[in-house]
Motif scaffolding. Structure first.
Motif, PDB file in Angstrom:
ATOM      1  N   SER A 112      33.763 132.776  58.975  1.00 55.34           N
ATOM      2  CA  SER A 112      32.357 133.153  58.990  1.00 55.34           C
ATOM      3  C   SER A 112      32.067 134.280  57.998  1.00 55.34           C
ATOM      4  CB  SER A 112      31.966 133.609  60.395  1.00 55.34           C
ATOM      5  OG  SER A 112      30.605 133.904  60.456  1.00 55.34           O
ATOM      6  N   PRO A 113      30.917 134.221  57.324  1.00 58.57           N
ATOM      7  CA  PRO A 113      30.568 135.253  56.351  1.00 58.57           C
ATOM      8  C   PRO A 113      29.892 136.465  56.987  1.00 58.57           C
ATOM      9  CG  PRO A 113      28.887 133.580  56.341  1.00 58.57           C
ATOM     10  CD  PRO A 113      29.942 133.130  57.335  1.00 58.57           C
ATOM     11  N   VAL A 114      30.506 137.007  58.012  1.00 62.95           N
ATOM     12  CA  VAL A 114      29.923 138.116  58.760  1.00 62.95           C
ATOM     13  C   VAL A 114      30.830 139.337  58.628  1.00 62.95           C
ATOM     14  CG1 VAL A 114      29.324 138.928  61.081  1.00 62.95           C
ATOM     15  CG2 VAL A 114      28.786 136.600  60.396  1.00 62.95           C
ATOM     16  N   ASP A 115      30.227 140.499  58.438  1.00 65.90           N
ATOM     17  CA  ASP A 115      30.974 141.744  58.397  1.00 65.90           C
ATOM     18  C   ASP A 115      31.247 142.164  59.843  1.00 65.90           C
ATOM     19  OD1 ASP A 115      32.050 144.242  58.059  1.00 65.90           O
ATOM     20  OD2 ASP A 115      30.359 145.049  56.924  1.00 65.90           O
ATOM     21  N   LEU A 116      32.390 141.776  60.357  1.00 66.06           N
ATOM     22  CA  LEU A 116      32.702 142.029  61.760  1.00 66.06           C
ATOM     23  C   LEU A 116      32.897 143.503  62.074  1.00 66.06           C
ATOM     24  CD1 LEU A 116      34.996 138.966  62.328  1.00 66.06           C
ATOM     25  CD2 LEU A 116      32.738 139.342  63.314  1.00 66.06           C
ATOM     26  N   ALA A 117      33.146 144.311  61.059  1.00 65.04           N
ATOM     27  CA  ALA A 117      33.266 145.753  61.286  1.00 65.04           C
ATOM     28  C   ALA A 117      31.953 146.329  61.807  1.00 65.04           C
ATOM     29  CB  ALA A 117      33.685 146.465  60.003  1.00 65.04           C
ATOM     30  N   HIS A 118      30.850 145.633  61.526  1.00 63.35           N
ATOM     31  CA  HIS A 118      29.536 146.099  61.970  1.00 63.35           C
ATOM     32  C   HIS A 118      28.981 145.283  63.133  1.00 63.35           C
ATOM     33  CE1 HIS A 118      29.832 147.917  57.954  1.00 63.35           C
ATOM     34  NE2 HIS A 118      29.269 148.923  58.576  1.00 63.35           N
ATOM     35  N   LEU A 119      29.822 144.457  63.761  1.00 68.50           N
ATOM     36  CA  LEU A 119      29.405 143.704  64.942  1.00 68.50           C
ATOM     37  C   LEU A 119      29.737 144.550  66.171  1.00 68.50           C
ATOM     38  CD1 LEU A 119      28.239 140.969  65.967  1.00 68.50           C
ATOM     39  CD2 LEU A 119      30.604 140.258  66.302  1.00 68.50           C
ATOM     40  N   ALA A 120      28.776 145.339  66.566  1.00 67.08           N
ATOM     41  CA  ALA A 120      28.981 146.275  67.677  1.00 67.08           C
ATOM     42  C   ALA A 120      28.973 145.530  69.011  1.00 67.08           C
ATOM     43  CB  ALA A 120      27.877 147.319  67.667  1.00 67.08           C
ATOM     44  N   PRO A 121      29.626 146.081  70.018  1.00 70.23           N
ATOM     45  CA  PRO A 121      29.506 145.507  71.354  1.00 70.23           C
ATOM     46  C   PRO A 121      28.027 145.434  71.745  1.00 70.23           C
ATOM     47  CG  PRO A 121      31.246 147.150  71.312  1.00 70.23           C
ATOM     48  CD  PRO A 121      30.526 147.236  69.995  1.00 70.23           C
ATOM     49  N   GLY A 122      27.644 144.372  72.424  1.00 70.30           N
ATOM     50  CA  GLY A 122      26.249 144.196  72.814  1.00 70.30           C
ATOM     51  C   GLY A 122      25.400 143.561  71.731  1.00 70.30           C
ATOM     52  N   THR A 123      26.052 143.112  70.649  1.00 64.03           N
ATOM     53  CA  THR A 123      25.345 142.472  69.544  1.00 64.03           C
ATOM     54  C   THR A 123      25.768 141.014  69.454  1.00 64.03           C
ATOM     55  OG1 THR A 123      25.318 144.537  68.312  1.00 64.03           O
ATOM     56  CG2 THR A 123      24.929 142.539  67.060  1.00 64.03           C
ATOM     57  N   LEU A 124      24.810 140.132  69.329  1.00 67.82           N
ATOM     58  CA  LEU A 124      25.060 138.707  69.160  1.00 67.82           C
ATOM     59  C   LEU A 124      24.751 138.341  67.718  1.00 67.82           C
ATOM     60  CD1 LEU A 124      24.159 135.836  71.459  1.00 67.82           C
ATOM     61  CD2 LEU A 124      23.279 135.762  69.144  1.00 67.82           C
ATOM     62  N   ARG A 125      25.602 137.539  67.115  1.00 66.40           N
ATOM     63  CA  ARG A 125      25.385 137.131  65.726  1.00 66.40           C
ATOM     64  C   ARG A 125      25.351 135.611  65.645  1.00 66.40           C
ATOM     65  NH1 ARG A 125      25.223 139.040  60.293  1.00 66.40           N
ATOM     66  NH2 ARG A 125      24.771 137.102  59.229  1.00 66.40           N
ATOM     67  N   ARG A 126      24.270 135.088  65.076  1.00 69.28           N
ATOM     68  CA  ARG A 126      24.179 133.658  64.780  1.00 69.28           C
ATOM     69  C   ARG A 126      24.610 133.482  63.333  1.00 69.28           C
ATOM     70  NH1 ARG A 126      18.721 131.101  67.169  1.00 69.28           N
ATOM     71  NH2 ARG A 126      19.836 129.223  66.590  1.00 69.28           N
ATOM     72  N   SER A 127      25.526 132.577  63.106  1.00 67.55           N
ATOM     73  CA  SER A 127      26.035 132.354  61.764  1.00 67.55           C
ATOM     74  C   SER A 127      26.617 130.950  61.706  1.00 67.55           C
ATOM     75  CB  SER A 127      27.103 133.422  61.433  1.00 67.55           C
ATOM     76  OG  SER A 127      27.534 133.294  60.089  1.00 67.55           O
ATOM     77  N   ARG A 128      27.766 130.857  61.091  1.00 70.19           N
ATOM     78  CA  ARG A 128      28.480 129.596  61.047  1.00 70.19           C
ATOM     79  C   ARG A 128      29.962 129.895  61.142  1.00 70.19           C
ATOM     80  NH1 ARG A 128      30.665 129.048  55.946  1.00 70.19           N
ATOM     81  NH2 ARG A 128      29.638 130.255  54.336  1.00 70.19           N
ATOM     82  N   ALA A 129      30.696 128.898  61.560  1.00 72.49           N
ATOM     83  CA  ALA A 129      32.150 128.923  61.535  1.00 72.49           C
ATOM     84  C   ALA A 129      32.532 127.728  60.668  1.00 72.49           C
ATOM     85  CB  ALA A 129      32.728 128.795  62.932  1.00 72.49           C
ATOM     86  N   ALA A 130      32.986 128.016  59.467  1.00 73.98           N
ATOM     87  CA  ALA A 130      33.225 126.975  58.456  1.00 73.98           C
ATOM     88  C   ALA A 130      31.934 126.189  58.265  1.00 73.98           C
ATOM     89  CB  ALA A 130      34.413 126.114  58.810  1.00 73.98           C
ATOM     90  N   GLN A 131      31.914 124.918  58.629  1.00 80.93           N
ATOM     91  CA  GLN A 131      30.745 124.077  58.351  1.00 80.93           C
ATOM     92  C   GLN A 131      29.875 123.786  59.575  1.00 80.93           C
ATOM     93  OE1 GLN A 131      29.941 123.242  55.162  1.00 80.93           O
ATOM     94  NE2 GLN A 131      31.617 124.631  54.738  1.00 80.93           N
ATOM     95  N   THR A 132      30.012 124.562  60.632  1.00 81.69           N
ATOM     96  CA  THR A 132      29.210 124.308  61.829  1.00 81.69           C
ATOM     97  C   THR A 132      28.511 125.583  62.314  1.00 81.69           C
ATOM     98  OG1 THR A 132      29.217 123.246  64.010  1.00 81.69           O
ATOM     99  CG2 THR A 132      31.092 124.653  63.500  1.00 81.69           C
ATOM    100  N   ALA A 133      27.333 125.409  62.865  1.00 84.66           N
ATOM    101  CA  ALA A 133      26.588 126.545  63.400  1.00 84.66           C
ATOM    102  C   ALA A 133      27.336 127.144  64.587  1.00 84.66           C
ATOM    103  CB  ALA A 133      25.198 126.093  63.832  1.00 84.66           C
ATOM    104  N   ALA A 134      27.269 128.459  64.698  1.00 87.61           N
ATOM    105  CA  ALA A 134      27.939 129.157  65.798  1.00 87.61           C
ATOM    106  C   ALA A 134      27.224 130.471  66.069  1.00 87.61           C
ATOM    107  CB  ALA A 134      29.403 129.421  65.455  1.00 87.61           C
ATOM    108  N   ALA A 135      27.416 130.962  67.267  1.00 85.87           N
ATOM    109  CA  ALA A 135      26.976 132.303  67.641  1.00 85.87           C
ATOM    110  C   ALA A 135      28.177 132.973  68.286  1.00 85.87           C
ATOM    111  CB  ALA A 135      25.803 132.243  68.613  1.00 85.87           C
TER     112      ALA A 135
END
Length: 172
Positions: A112-135
Motif C-alpha cells: 500500500s502507498p501509505v506512510d504508516l509512520a503517520h497512521l496513528a492509533p484511532g485512524t482509519l485509512r482507505r487505500s489499496r493493497a496491491a490491486q484491490t481496495a482496502a481499509a
C-alpha cells in the motif's frame, strides 16, 4: 527457513453495517444508538468489541460481532427515522484480516502507498493493497485490514506473500 514478518489471519464472525446519513444532523442519535462516539474524519472509535469507522463525510462503517447485527440494524433504523439515510448490512460483501507481529507495518508497506509512520492509533485509512481496495487501522499488535469479499482470496494471498521475508521491501 527465515521467520515470517507477521502473522496473517482471516477473521470470521463479524458483521459490518454501512451507515449513510448527514452526520452533522444525525450524529448524536447515531452515537446514542450505537454506543460509540462518532469518529473524526479518517478516524475509528472502538469499545473493544465494536468499532465505528469514518469512511467519507456522510458514511460510517460499524463493525461488530455477528450476533449483535440484527439488534444494531433495528437501533440504527430507529435512530435515523425521518432522516434521509441508508443503513445496509454489508457483512457478506467484506472480508477481514488481521496482520500482527513486530513487522506488521512492513507487510502493509509492501502493498500500500501509505506512510504508516503517520497512521496513528484511532485512524482509519482507505487505500489499496496491491490491486484491490482496502481499509486498515491499528489494533493491538498490528493492523486490521478490510477488503471486498470478492477479492478475499487475492487479499489473503498477497498479505501472506508480503509476510514472507525476501519478497519486496525489507523490514525497517
Amino acid at each position: 527457513m527465515a521467520e515470517i514478518l507477521a502473522q496473517v489471519a482471516r477473521i470470521e464472525g463479524l458483521a459490518m453495517i454501512t451507515i449513510r446519513a448527514g452526520l452533522a444532523r444525525a450524529g448524536d442519535a447515531l452515537a446514542e444508538a450505537i454506543g460509540l462516539a462518532i469518529p473524526d474524519r479518517t478516524g475509528i472509535t472502538t469499545d473493544g468489541t465494536r468499532s465505528l469507522g469514518w469512511m467519507s463525510p456522510d458514511e460510517l462503517l460499524l463493525i461488530l460481532p455477528e450476533a449483535d447485527r440484527d439488534e444494531a440494524l433495528q437501533l440504527l433504523e430507529q435512530a435515523l427515522a425521518g432522516e434521509h439515510a441508508l443503513v445496509a448490512d454489508m457483512s457478506d460483501a467484506r472480508a477481514v484480516f488481521d496482520v500482527t507481529g513486530p513487522h506488521a507495518d512492513d507487510v502493509i508497506a509492501k502493498l500500500s502507498p501509505v506512510d504508516l509512520a503517520h497512521l496513528a492509533p484511532g485512524t482509519l485509512r482507505r487505500s489499496r493493497a496491491a490491486q484491490t481496495a482496502a481499509a486498515f487501522w491499528r489494533i493491538p499488535g498490528g493492523l486490521r485490514v478490510i477488503g471486498f469479499r470478492s477479492t478475499a482470496d487475492y487479499l489473503g494471498l498477497i498479505l501472506s506473500e508480503a509476510a514472507r521475508p525476501g519478497t519486496g521491501l525489507a523490514p525497517r
